[in-house]
Design an enzyme around this catalytic site. Structure first.
Site, PDB file in Angstrom:
ATOM      1  N   GLU A 145      94.875  37.215  42.862  1.00  0.00           N
ATOM      2  CA  GLU A 145      93.477  36.793  42.987  1.00  0.00           C
ATOM      3  C   GLU A 145      92.864  37.168  44.325  1.00  0.00           C
ATOM      4  OE1 GLU A 145      95.218  34.495  39.679  1.00  0.00           O
ATOM      5  OE2 GLU A 145      95.874  34.977  41.737  1.00  0.00           O
ATOM      6  N   HIS A 214      95.774  22.917  36.162  1.00  0.00           N
ATOM      7  CA  HIS A 214      94.798  23.604  35.324  1.00  0.00           C
ATOM      8  C   HIS A 214      93.619  22.717  34.970  1.00  0.00           C
ATOM      9  CE1 HIS A 214      98.031  26.659  33.788  1.00  0.00           C
ATOM     10  NE2 HIS A 214      97.686  26.840  35.050  1.00  0.00           N
TER      11      HIS A 214
END
Length: 409
Positions: A145, A214
């Site tokens: 990322e 998450h």
């Protein structure tokens, strides 16, 4: 990778002059206090609900929601949309349609992220785009990322308009350095030599037992970064309109999508439309109290509103949509009418969007308030995996009903 973007830029340089879109940045000046109204306090009756200052739990049991509640004003309008022209799309399809229209319109628009290519993205927002626009414009990246976010920022500096997809917004914490030190600041630190027309988007929020890592709500993490705009979509209509506006903006924009809203269906217009990135949406006009919310909590609020209408209350519901900057014009006009404010968010209570919004309202509209501002937020705990515990950490409709009853006494 540099050669890839140079190739795209060379092939599309003739389009760069026509592809710019200036997003007007609203500047909200501090409003003068009006001495005609004074902030009052809530008078608690015997047996009244009490708010625990350390949490969102309201003492006393909230009445159960009425499943056959009368239609609210917004419900009546929504029911009539079925006969309107247009086409029905799920929210993730609306995002894809907006993205595809902008890629068709402007060859400088490109997408990069994990599995965005032939797999179509983790929630299928980019499905079919790699086949249509090639791997150069829909670029699959490694699981890195920080690297591909920095690559996207560099691409934006050269004139492209990249959309960075985070497979999950929690993963973008790995790219926080790029987003904070480069994405938000390069326009300023370069003395205006560089624009950063980039969109960073992806799913977040509390899902169905996805675990703590998450189920992040990162809105407040990015809110403090100078130079970045933030919006949160909540319907297929505003998802498409905000996507198109974010892509056309010359500012870096973070678009928050909720993982539980992707399968919402709505009829949207056939003709092109672009929404204002700095404008809130009036979901339901009312007279008694202003309820400010966004993203998934919009639906919890509207569920509570049905019960409140049956109890004789007339709440005004506003989806703020723009998390930075706040649309203080719409918010202020509502407060001047209702004189009471309830903020409902899924963000964390400490340092969340609600805290910033409370500060802005207090600074600008204190003299219009007849009761203290109340904010219902998620608990300051990691989201549990167990479904029943997960629900306890997030604001539920009965809490909203109880809070409105407390504020309107």
């Amino acid at each position: 990778m540099a050669s890839i973007f140079q190739g795209i830029g060379a092939a599309t340089s003739s389009l760069s002059s026509s592809a710019s879109f200036e997003t007007k940045i609203l500047q909200f000046n501090s409003l003068r206090s009006v001495s005609g109204r004074k902030c009052g306090s809530v008078v608690m009756r015997a047996g009244g609900a009490n708010m625990d200052s350390g949490s969102n739990k309201i003492g006393g049991r909230a009445d159960q929601l009425v499943t056959n509640a009368v239609a609210t004003k917004a419900d009546t309008q929504a029911a009539s949309t079925a006969s309107k022209p247009g086409h029905e799309l799920l929210l993730f399809e609306a995002l894809r349609e907006g993205l595809e229209e902008e890629m068709e319109r402007d060859a400088l628009v490109c997408v990069m992220g994990e599995d965005v290519g032939h797999y179509g993205g983790s929630y299928k927002v980019t499905k079919g785009l790699a086949e249509k626009y090639s791997d150069l414009r829909v670029l699959d990246t490694p699981i890195a990322e920080n690297s591909f976010t920095g690559m996207g920022i560099g691409a934006a500096m050269t004139g492209l308009r990249p959309i960075i997809e985070g497979m999950n917004m929690g993963f973008l914490l790995l790219a926080f350095n790029q987003i904070s030190n480069n994405c938000g600041m390069l326009h300023y630190t370069s003395g205006g030599q560089f624009k950063i027309p980039i969109v960073i988007r992806g799913p977040g929020g509390v899902g169905r037992q996805l675990g703590a890592e998450h189920s992040q709500r990162l809105e407040s993490y990015f809110q403090s970064i100078p130079g970045i705009q933030m919006v949160a979509c909540s319907t297929p209509y505003n998802a498409k309109g905000l996507m198109k506006a974010a892509i056309r903006s010359d500012n870096p924009v973070i678009l928050f999508e909720h993982v539980l809203l992707y399968n919402l269906k709505e009829r949207i217009p056939d003709e092109e439309y672009v929404l204002n990135l700095e404008e809130a949406e009036m979901v339901r006009p009312g007279e008694h109290i202003t309820i400010l919310t966004y993203s998934r909590m919009r639906y919890h609020v509207m569920q509570a509103a049905k019960t409140l209408v049956n109890k004789g209350y007339d709440p005004e519901v506003i989806d703020i949509r723009s998390l930075k900057p706040f649309d203080l014009y719409t918010i202020g006009n509502s407060i001047k009418k209702t004189h009471r404010v309830l903020i409902v968010e899924e963000c964390m209570r400490t340092g969340g969007i609600g805290a910033s919004l409370t500060a802005a309202i207090t600074e600008n509209f204190h003299d219009y308030l007849d009761a203290p501002i109340m904010c219902l937020s998620s608990q300051d705990v990691p989201t549990p995996y167990a479904g029943t515990l997960e629900e306890w950490t997030v604001v539920q409709p009965p809490q909203i009903v109880a809070a409105v009853e407390q504020l309107c006494r």
